[in-house]
Design an enzyme around this catalytic site. Structure first.
Site, PDB file in Angstrom:
ATOM      1  N   THR A  93       1.074  -1.435   0.062  1.00 39.86           N
ATOM      2  CA  THR A  93      -0.214   0.004   0.303  1.00 39.86           C
ATOM      3  C   THR A  93       1.020   1.127  -0.266  1.00 39.86           C
ATOM      4  O   THR A  93       1.283   1.373   0.393  1.00 39.86           O
ATOM      5  CB  THR A  93      -1.125  -0.484   1.263  1.00 39.86           C
ATOM      6  OG1 THR A  93      -1.719  -1.106   1.199  1.00 39.86           O
ATOM      7  CG2 THR A  93      -2.186   0.867   1.221  1.00 39.86           C
ATOM      8  N   LYS A 168      -8.102   1.528  -2.773  1.00 39.13           N
ATOM      9  CA  LYS A 168      -7.266   0.765  -1.699  1.00 39.13           C
ATOM     10  C   LYS A 168      -7.719   2.332  -0.860  1.00 39.13           C
ATOM     11  O   LYS A 168      -8.525   1.835   0.533  1.00 39.13           O
ATOM     12  CB  LYS A 168      -6.214   0.964  -1.517  1.00 39.13           C
ATOM     13  CG  LYS A 168      -5.222  -0.084  -0.060  1.00 39.13           C
ATOM     14  CD  LYS A 168      -6.000  -0.888   0.426  1.00 39.13           C
ATOM     15  CE  LYS A 168      -5.090  -1.485   1.633  1.00 39.13           C
ATOM     16  NZ  LYS A 168      -5.557  -1.852   2.342  1.00 39.13           N
ATOM     17  N   LYS A 243      -1.617   4.787   8.350  1.00 34.48           N
ATOM     18  CA  LYS A 243      -1.084   5.084   7.342  1.00 34.48           C
ATOM     19  C   LYS A 243      -1.605   5.478   6.385  1.00 34.48           C
ATOM     20  O   LYS A 243      -1.411   6.337   5.866  1.00 34.48           O
ATOM     21  CB  LYS A 243      -0.322   3.577   7.351  1.00 34.48           C
ATOM     22  CG  LYS A 243       0.304   3.306   5.658  1.00 34.48           C
ATOM     23  CD  LYS A 243       1.293   2.197   5.583  1.00 34.48           C
ATOM     24  CE  LYS A 243       1.735   1.998   4.265  1.00 34.48           C
ATOM     25  NZ  LYS A 243       1.553   1.014   3.625  1.00 34.48           N
TER      26      LYS A 243
HETATM   27  P1  NAD Z   1       5.894  -5.971   7.627  1.00 37.02           P
HETATM   28  O1  NAD Z   1       6.479  -4.733   7.869  1.00 37.02           O
HETATM   29  O2  NAD Z   1       5.285  -7.038   8.002  1.00 37.02           O
HETATM   30  O3  NAD Z   1       6.508  -6.844   6.256  1.00 37.02           O
HETATM   31  C1  NAD Z   1       7.462  -5.976   5.478  1.00 37.02           C
HETATM   32  C2  NAD Z   1       8.813  -6.615   4.996  1.00 37.02           C
HETATM   33  O4  NAD Z   1       9.376  -5.659   3.709  1.00 37.02           O
HETATM   34  C3  NAD Z   1       9.586  -7.509   6.112  1.00 37.02           C
HETATM   35  O5  NAD Z   1       9.534  -8.661   6.273  1.00 37.02           O
HETATM   36  C4  NAD Z   1      11.043  -5.824   5.956  1.00 37.02           C
HETATM   37  O6  NAD Z   1      11.858  -6.642   6.346  1.00 37.02           O
HETATM   38  C5  NAD Z   1      11.137  -6.149   4.182  1.00 37.02           C
HETATM   39  N1  NAD Z   1      12.051  -5.106   3.578  1.00 37.02           N
HETATM   40  C6  NAD Z   1      11.956  -4.079   4.376  1.00 37.02           C
HETATM   41  N2  NAD Z   1      12.720  -3.484   3.889  1.00 37.02           N
HETATM   42  C7  NAD Z   1      12.995  -3.775   3.017  1.00 37.02           C
HETATM   43  C8  NAD Z   1      13.884  -3.796   1.412  1.00 37.02           C
HETATM   44  N3  NAD Z   1      14.640  -2.877   1.495  1.00 37.02           N
HETATM   45  N4  NAD Z   1      14.018  -5.182   0.645  1.00 37.02           N
HETATM   46  C9  NAD Z   1      13.783  -6.294   1.369  1.00 37.02           C
HETATM   47  N5  NAD Z   1      12.789  -6.733   1.975  1.00 37.02           N
HETATM   48  C10 NAD Z   1      12.272  -5.151   3.014  1.00 37.02           C
HETATM   49  O7  NAD Z   1       4.932  -5.659   6.934  1.00 37.02           O
HETATM   50  P2  NAD Z   1       3.262  -6.386   6.170  1.00 37.02           P
HETATM   51  O8  NAD Z   1       1.672  -5.696   7.137  1.00 37.02           O
HETATM   52  O9  NAD Z   1       3.467  -7.450   5.950  1.00 37.02           O
HETATM   53  O10 NAD Z   1       2.773  -5.567   5.051  1.00 37.02           O
HETATM   54  C11 NAD Z   1       2.929  -4.768   4.233  1.00 37.02           C
HETATM   55  C12 NAD Z   1       2.614  -3.594   3.232  1.00 37.02           C
HETATM   56  O11 NAD Z   1       0.973  -4.054   2.980  1.00 37.02           O
HETATM   57  C13 NAD Z   1       2.549  -2.493   3.577  1.00 37.02           C
HETATM   58  O12 NAD Z   1       2.660  -1.837   2.544  1.00 37.02           O
HETATM   59  C14 NAD Z   1       1.372  -2.311   3.772  1.00 37.02           C
HETATM   60  O13 NAD Z   1       0.321  -1.264   3.930  1.00 37.02           O
HETATM   61  C15 NAD Z   1       0.214  -3.221   3.411  1.00 37.02           C
HETATM   62  N6  NAD Z   1      -0.848  -4.225   4.119  1.00 37.02           N
HETATM   63  C16 NAD Z   1      -0.934  -4.214   4.752  1.00 37.02           C
HETATM   64  C17 NAD Z   1      -2.554  -5.184   5.975  1.00 37.02           C
HETATM   65  C18 NAD Z   1      -1.331  -5.979   7.541  1.00 37.02           C
HETATM   66  O14 NAD Z   1      -3.118  -6.147   7.828  1.00 37.02           O
HETATM   67  N7  NAD Z   1      -0.484  -6.705   7.617  1.00 37.02           N
HETATM   68  C19 NAD Z   1      -3.728  -5.439   5.582  1.00 37.02           C
HETATM   69  C20 NAD Z   1      -3.129  -4.322   4.421  1.00 37.02           C
HETATM   70  C21 NAD Z   1      -2.037  -4.346   3.932  1.00 37.02           C
END
Ligand code: NAD
Length: 289
Positions: A93, A168, A243
């Site tokens: 997102t 979204k 966010k």
């Molecule tokens: P998270 O922080 O659990 O996962 C993100 C991952 O990206 C981490 O494992 C981190 O180590 C990795 N990362 C960060 N920088 C990096 C880089 N430069 N290279 C490689 N890996 C890297 O976050 P999440 O909850 O999985 O959310 C991910 C996305 O999904 C976000 O944009 C969030 O807004 C969206 N989202 C989350 C949810 C939810 O319920 N968690 C729901 C809908 C959408």
């Protein structure tokens, strides 16, 4: 299909596992060693760099924290290293403007790219029941659709590049505002002496009904089982709702759209998160009312 997957956190971990289950050859990269170890447990090949992970890939999926990271990873680490013509899919997102900018850079580099943010949280990511809102060309959508279908229950083409992110944040602006409205109504109903289960029975069948009420009721013991029944643990973190509301406010500012309810929802979630509640489910905002 050989698919590179970058960002295997709370959401990406389950999504990549579902691609493996669907028979894809998934090549994972994450900065976190723990995330990579979990990906290996789910059958992904793991790599030490983005460049290694995208080598020979027919498609690259990203699920990263924010727009700055998506731009950095996709423009500086994927473009030029992924094979010519590889499809790029960003499920993170992020803001509409960055999605369009990265989509343009990908096109200039000879790649079809779609923005494909998701609705549904960690449970839906694990279960393969996400809803994908997709922005990009017809060709990009047609190529992304079967890959996304392996991770979700619905894959919808929202329009051109950036349209997935636009859908979204508009959706989640409704969600934030209706959650607060639902919380307020239950609190008022309580003060007016109504039995809350009875009020739920009435309003869930009347015009006050919404997803926030009938799928995610913020009152414990009322409606289906929700994070409210687990002391507001798990679910969709208030910090992530904030966010998304900030992204919606930025987009509204860019196009001068009046969003008074969305703006107020952002203020209330910002105060809630600043008070140390960002890790709680977003329905816990009822505790402040
Ligand atoms: P998270 O922080 O659990 O996962 C993100 C991952 O990206 C981490 O494992 C981190 O180590 C990795 N990362 C960060 N920088 C990096 C880089 N430069 N290279 C490689 N890996 C890297 O976050 P999440 O909850 O999985 O959310 C991910 C996305 O999904 C976000 O944009 C969030 O807004 C969206 N989202 C989350 C949810 C939810 O319920 N968690 C729901 C809908 C959408």
């Amino acid at each position: 299909m050989k698919i590179a997957f970058i960002g295997l956190g709370n959401m990406g971990g389950g999504m990549a596992a579902n691609l493996v289950k669907a028979g894809h050859d998934v090549h994972a990269f994450d900065l976190s060693a723990e995330a990579l170890a979990r990906a290996a447990d789910h059958g992904c090949a793991t790599h030490a760099t983005v460049g290694e992970a995208v080598d020979g890939a027919e498609a690259v999926v990203a699920m990263l924290p924010n727009g700055a990271i998506v731009e950095q990873v996709l423009t500086a680490e994927v473009l030029g290293k992924a094979p010519a013509g590889a499809l790029l899919i960003d499920c993170s997102t992020i803001d509409v403007a960055t999605a369009r900018k990265v989509g343009g850079a990908a096109a200039a580099g000879g790649h079809a790219m779609v923005d494909a943010p998701v609705s549904g949280g960690i449970a839906a990511a694990n279960a393969g029941t996400l809803t994908f809102m997709v922005g990009g060309s017809d060709e990009g959508f047609a190529r992304a659709q079967p890959i996304l279908a392996a991770m979700g229950k619905a894959v919808i083409h929202a329009g051109a590049s950036g349209a997935g992110q636009a859908a979204k944040i508009c959706n989640n602006m409704i969600l934030g505002a209706t959650m607060i409205a639902t919380c307020e109504a239950f609190r008022l109903a309580e003060r007016l002496g109504l039995d809350l289960a009875t009020f739920y029975d009435i309003s869930s069948k009347a015009s006050g009904q919404s997803w926030s009420m009938t799928s995610y009721c913020p009152v414990p013991g009322v409606g289906p089982t929700t994070p409210a029944d687990n002391d507001y643990q798990g679910g969709f973190a208030a910090a992530l709702m904030l966010k998304d509301l900030k992204l919606a406010m930025a987009a509204a500012g860019d196009v001068a759209a009046p969003v008074p309810m969305g703006h107020r929802a952002e203020e209330l979630y910002a105060a809630f998160a600043a008070a140390g509640n960002g890790g709680m489910d977003f329905s816990a905002i009822i505790k402040t009312l």
